[in-house]
Design a protein around this motif. Structure first.
Motif, PDB file in Angstrom:
ATOM      1  N   ALA A  73      27.427  39.212  37.194  1.00 50.08           N
ATOM      2  CA  ALA A  73      27.400  38.204  37.697  1.00 50.08           C
ATOM      3  C   ALA A  73      27.480  38.252  39.280  1.00 50.08           C
ATOM      4  CB  ALA A  73      28.332  37.249  37.048  1.00 50.08           C
ATOM      5  N   THR A  74      26.737  37.719  40.173  1.00 47.92           N
ATOM      6  CA  THR A  74      26.971  37.877  41.331  1.00 47.92           C
ATOM      7  C   THR A  74      28.304  37.271  42.178  1.00 47.92           C
ATOM      8  OG1 THR A  74      25.974  37.735  43.774  1.00 47.92           O
ATOM      9  CG2 THR A  74      25.235  36.095  42.056  1.00 47.92           C
ATOM     10  N   ILE A  75      29.048  38.091  42.739  1.00 52.00           N
ATOM     11  CA  ILE A  75      30.215  37.507  43.680  1.00 52.00           C
ATOM     12  C   ILE A  75      29.884  36.426  44.509  1.00 52.00           C
ATOM     13  CG2 ILE A  75      31.757  39.561  43.126  1.00 52.00           C
ATOM     14  CD1 ILE A  75      31.343  40.188  45.945  1.00 52.00           C
ATOM     15  N   TYR A  76      28.756  36.232  45.085  1.00 47.95           N
ATOM     16  CA  TYR A  76      28.077  35.293  45.892  1.00 47.95           C
ATOM     17  C   TYR A  76      27.677  33.901  45.160  1.00 47.95           C
ATOM     18  CZ  TYR A  76      28.344  38.964  49.504  1.00 47.95           C
ATOM     19  OH  TYR A  76      28.569  39.686  50.547  1.00 47.95           O
ATOM     20  N   GLY A  77      27.829  34.032  43.951  1.00 49.87           N
ATOM     21  CA  GLY A  77      27.272  32.847  43.179  1.00 49.87           C
ATOM     22  C   GLY A  77      28.305  31.923  42.937  1.00 49.87           C
ATOM     23  N   ARG A  78      29.674  32.248  42.937  1.00 53.00           N
ATOM     24  CA  ARG A  78      30.796  31.478  42.694  1.00 53.00           C
ATOM     25  C   ARG A  78      32.028  32.052  43.585  1.00 53.00           C
ATOM     26  NH1 ARG A  78      27.662  32.257  38.428  1.00 53.00           N
ATOM     27  NH2 ARG A  78      27.858  34.479  39.107  1.00 53.00           N
ATOM     28  N   ASP A  79      32.767  31.007  43.976  1.00 50.82           N
ATOM     29  CA  ASP A  79      33.986  31.776  44.768  1.00 50.82           C
ATOM     30  C   ASP A  79      35.026  32.263  43.651  1.00 50.82           C
ATOM     31  OD1 ASP A  79      35.973  29.838  43.526  1.00 50.82           O
ATOM     32  OD2 ASP A  79      35.341  28.341  45.008  1.00 50.82           O
ATOM     33  N   ALA A  80      35.921  33.091  44.176  1.00 50.52           N
ATOM     34  CA  ALA A  80      36.818  33.951  43.181  1.00 50.52           C
ATOM     35  C   ALA A  80      37.646  33.078  42.376  1.00 50.52           C
ATOM     36  CB  ALA A  80      37.572  34.668  44.294  1.00 50.52           C
ATOM     37  N   VAL A  81      37.897  32.109  42.781  1.00 52.58           N
ATOM     38  CA  VAL A  81      38.841  31.156  42.142  1.00 52.58           C
ATOM     39  C   VAL A  81      38.047  30.556  40.832  1.00 52.58           C
ATOM     40  CG1 VAL A  81      40.049  28.790  41.883  1.00 52.58           C
ATOM     41  CG2 VAL A  81      40.304  30.308  43.840  1.00 52.58           C
ATOM     42  N   THR A  82      36.732  30.059  41.075  1.00 49.09           N
ATOM     43  CA  THR A  82      35.989  29.648  40.001  1.00 49.09           C
ATOM     44  C   THR A  82      35.533  30.827  38.995  1.00 49.09           C
ATOM     45  OG1 THR A  82      34.950  27.856  41.579  1.00 49.09           O
ATOM     46  CG2 THR A  82      33.592  28.477  39.557  1.00 49.09           C
ATOM     47  N   MET A  83      35.296  31.808  39.590  1.00 50.37           N
ATOM     48  CA  MET A  83      35.047  33.084  38.633  1.00 50.37           C
ATOM     49  C   MET A  83      36.161  33.449  37.604  1.00 50.37           C
ATOM     50  SD  MET A  83      32.222  35.232  38.131  1.00 50.37           S
ATOM     51  CE  MET A  83      31.529  35.940  39.648  1.00 50.37           C
ATOM     52  N   ALA A  84      37.400  33.227  38.372  1.00 44.43           N
ATOM     53  CA  ALA A  84      38.576  33.639  37.567  1.00 44.43           C
ATOM     54  C   ALA A  84      38.859  32.598  36.509  1.00 44.43           C
ATOM     55  CB  ALA A  84      39.864  33.738  38.373  1.00 44.43           C
ATOM     56  N   GLN A  85      38.428  31.350  36.738  1.00 42.31           N
ATOM     57  CA  GLN A  85      38.648  30.295  35.701  1.00 42.31           C
ATOM     58  C   GLN A  85      37.548  30.521  34.501  1.00 42.31           C
ATOM     59  OE1 GLN A  85      37.898  27.175  39.007  1.00 42.31           O
ATOM     60  NE2 GLN A  85      39.552  26.031  37.866  1.00 42.31           N
ATOM     61  N   ALA A  86      36.490  30.903  35.042  1.00 41.39           N
ATOM     62  CA  ALA A  86      35.392  31.257  34.005  1.00 41.39           C
ATOM     63  C   ALA A  86      35.769  32.367  32.916  1.00 41.39           C
ATOM     64  CB  ALA A  86      34.159  31.282  34.515  1.00 41.39           C
ATOM     65  N   GLU A  87      36.224  33.587  33.698  1.00 44.16           N
ATOM     66  CA  GLU A  87      36.749  34.627  33.089  1.00 44.16           C
ATOM     67  C   GLU A  87      37.959  34.220  32.032  1.00 44.16           C
ATOM     68  OE1 GLU A  87      38.126  38.858  34.299  1.00 44.16           O
ATOM     69  OE2 GLU A  87      39.076  37.281  35.290  1.00 44.16           O
ATOM     70  N   ARG A  88      38.814  33.469  32.445  1.00 49.19           N
ATOM     71  CA  ARG A  88      39.964  33.283  31.571  1.00 49.19           C
ATOM     72  C   ARG A  88      39.532  32.358  30.252  1.00 49.19           C
ATOM     73  NH1 ARG A  88      44.005  32.173  36.701  1.00 49.19           N
ATOM     74  NH2 ARG A  88      43.783  34.304  37.663  1.00 49.19           N
ATOM     75  N   THR A  89      38.592  31.255  30.725  1.00 46.01           N
ATOM     76  CA  THR A  89      38.221  30.286  29.784  1.00 46.01           C
ATOM     77  C   THR A  89      37.404  31.113  28.556  1.00 46.01           C
ATOM     78  OG1 THR A  89      38.078  28.526  31.178  1.00 46.01           O
ATOM     79  CG2 THR A  89      36.711  28.283  29.380  1.00 46.01           C
ATOM     80  N   LEU A  90      36.532  31.966  28.771  1.00 51.11           N
ATOM     81  CA  LEU A  90      35.668  32.522  28.038  1.00 51.11           C
ATOM     82  C   LEU A  90      36.485  33.666  27.243  1.00 51.11           C
ATOM     83  CD1 LEU A  90      32.345  33.437  29.919  1.00 51.11           C
ATOM     84  CD2 LEU A  90      32.628  31.922  27.849  1.00 51.11           C
ATOM     85  N   ALA A  91      37.535  34.392  27.761  1.00 49.81           N
ATOM     86  CA  ALA A  91      38.295  35.223  27.022  1.00 49.81           C
ATOM     87  C   ALA A  91      39.426  34.503  26.065  1.00 49.81           C
ATOM     88  CB  ALA A  91      39.248  36.088  28.334  1.00 49.81           C
ATOM     89  N   GLU A  92      39.700  33.166  26.329  1.00 45.56           N
ATOM     90  CA  GLU A  92      40.361  32.521  25.471  1.00 45.56           C
ATOM     91  C   GLU A  92      39.623  32.008  24.388  1.00 45.56           C
ATOM     92  OE1 GLU A  92      43.434  28.534  25.656  1.00 45.56           O
ATOM     93  OE2 GLU A  92      41.417  28.629  27.095  1.00 45.56           O
ATOM     94  N   ALA A  93      38.266  31.304  24.761  1.00 42.33           N
ATOM     95  CA  ALA A  93      37.521  30.771  23.659  1.00 42.33           C
ATOM     96  C   ALA A  93      36.721  32.023  22.640  1.00 42.33           C
ATOM     97  CB  ALA A  93      36.350  30.203  24.402  1.00 42.33           C
ATOM     98  N   PHE A  94      36.551  32.939  23.123  1.00 42.91           N
ATOM     99  CA  PHE A  94      35.868  34.072  22.431  1.00 42.91           C
ATOM    100  C   PHE A  94      36.742  35.532  22.692  1.00 42.91           C
ATOM    101  CE2 PHE A  94      32.759  31.210  23.685  1.00 42.91           C
ATOM    102  CZ  PHE A  94      32.119  30.808  22.636  1.00 42.91           C
TER     103      PHE A  94
END
Length: 296
Positions: A73-94
């Motif tokens: 995933a490119t770091i230019y596709g999402r700001d760092a906060v959004t990337m962290a939110q997605a990372e934490r959400t997927l780690a929780e869900a799966f």
């Protein structure tokens, strides 16, 4: 290779950009078959097709055991906060099934396609990781950030991966690069290697397919390849020697040999990218089946 408390990416995986442009129903079916074939991890690209984290979510939901990773995933596709939110959400869900692979992408894609300014690779990635770690939003999931890998090939970026991530995902590089990457990373970090392969039996078509991939790959790898002794090959826009070093071509025996060489050089995990000649089915199901039977 199993790292305690982290996803078990296994020894063999599939890397693909071939889901882009295909019906989502076919993509979900392909992910389910990859799981049934015995591959441990599915790595998803992000260039101009589906958004990587959304697609990862859909394919995690379509499978039950498969580890799904962004590759990358490119770091230019999402700001760092959004990337962290997605990372934490997927780690929780799966739990134990998602790996966040991050990369700087390429100046053309960043500037001409996305409209951003491409910054210095190491400093930009380091700053992005700092901002992800400091992000105040998203579900609290202990250890979620520990499952990150960086898609890198250069020495300094490999060093950053050793310091700030689970490990590294070098892609499409010669076996000699794997040995160098292991030396830089040290013994503990994960070294997942992306290995392009050509299973085409027609030698001319196989060579054409390999050269097309090499030509497209050079802009992001020219310096690292030159350090490995391929400077003249790069200057020529690619050569048979370089294509043979970067791509396992010549059938299942050649692929089996190359995978063994990657492991011997220090790889923990090899993800296979089946290159498809023009005019062939876009999703290489038959190739994945043949490789699973040969390498299991």
């Amino acid at each position: 290779m199993t790292h305690e408390g982290r996803p078990d990416v296994g020894r063999l995986g599939v890397w693909t950009d071939q889901f882009d442009g295909q019906p989502l129903s076919a993509v979900k079916d392909a992910a389910a078959e990859i799981e049934e074939l015995g591959y441990s991890t599915l790595w998803l690209s992000e260039v101009t097709g589906r958004e990587a984290l959304t697609q990862a979510t859909l394919l995690l939901g379509a499978t039950s055991r498969l580890v799904v990773a962004t590759g990358v995933a490119t770091i230019y596709g999402r700001d760092a906060v959004t990337m962290a939110q997605a990372e934490r959400t997927l780690a929780e869900a799966f739990p134990g099934r998602f790996v966040l692979g991050l990369g700087n992408s390429h100046p053309y894609l960043v500037e001409q396609i996305r409209g951003h300014s491409f910054g210095p690779r190491v400093a930009t990635m380091r700053g992005y990781l700092d901002a992800m770690d400091a992000a105040p939003f998203g579900p609290t999931v202990p250890g979620a950030s520990a499952n990150r890998v960086l898609g890198v090939v250069g020495r300094q970026m490999l060093g950053l991966a050793a310091q700030r991530a689970w490990g590294a995902l070098p892609f499409g590089m010669p076996v000699a690069h794997t040995a160098r990457a292991r030396e830089i990373l040290g013994p503990e970090p994960l070294l997942a290697v992306g290995q392009p392969v050509v299973l085409e039996s027609d030698p001319d078509l196989a060579r054409q397919t390999a050269h097309a991939h090499v030509a497209a790959s050079l802009p992001n790898r020219d310096r690292a390849l030159a350090e490995l002794g391929y400077g003249e090959d790069v200057s020529a826009g690619g050569s048979d020697r370089l294509a043979d070093a970067m791509i396992a071509s010549g059938g299942l025996e050649a692929v089996t040999r190359r995978v063994a060489e990657q492991f011997k050089a220090g790889a923990d995990h090899v993800c296979l990218y089946v290159l498809v000649p023009e005019g062939r089915p876009r999703i290489p199901l038959e190739g994945w089946r043949e490789l699973a039977a040969a390498l299991r």
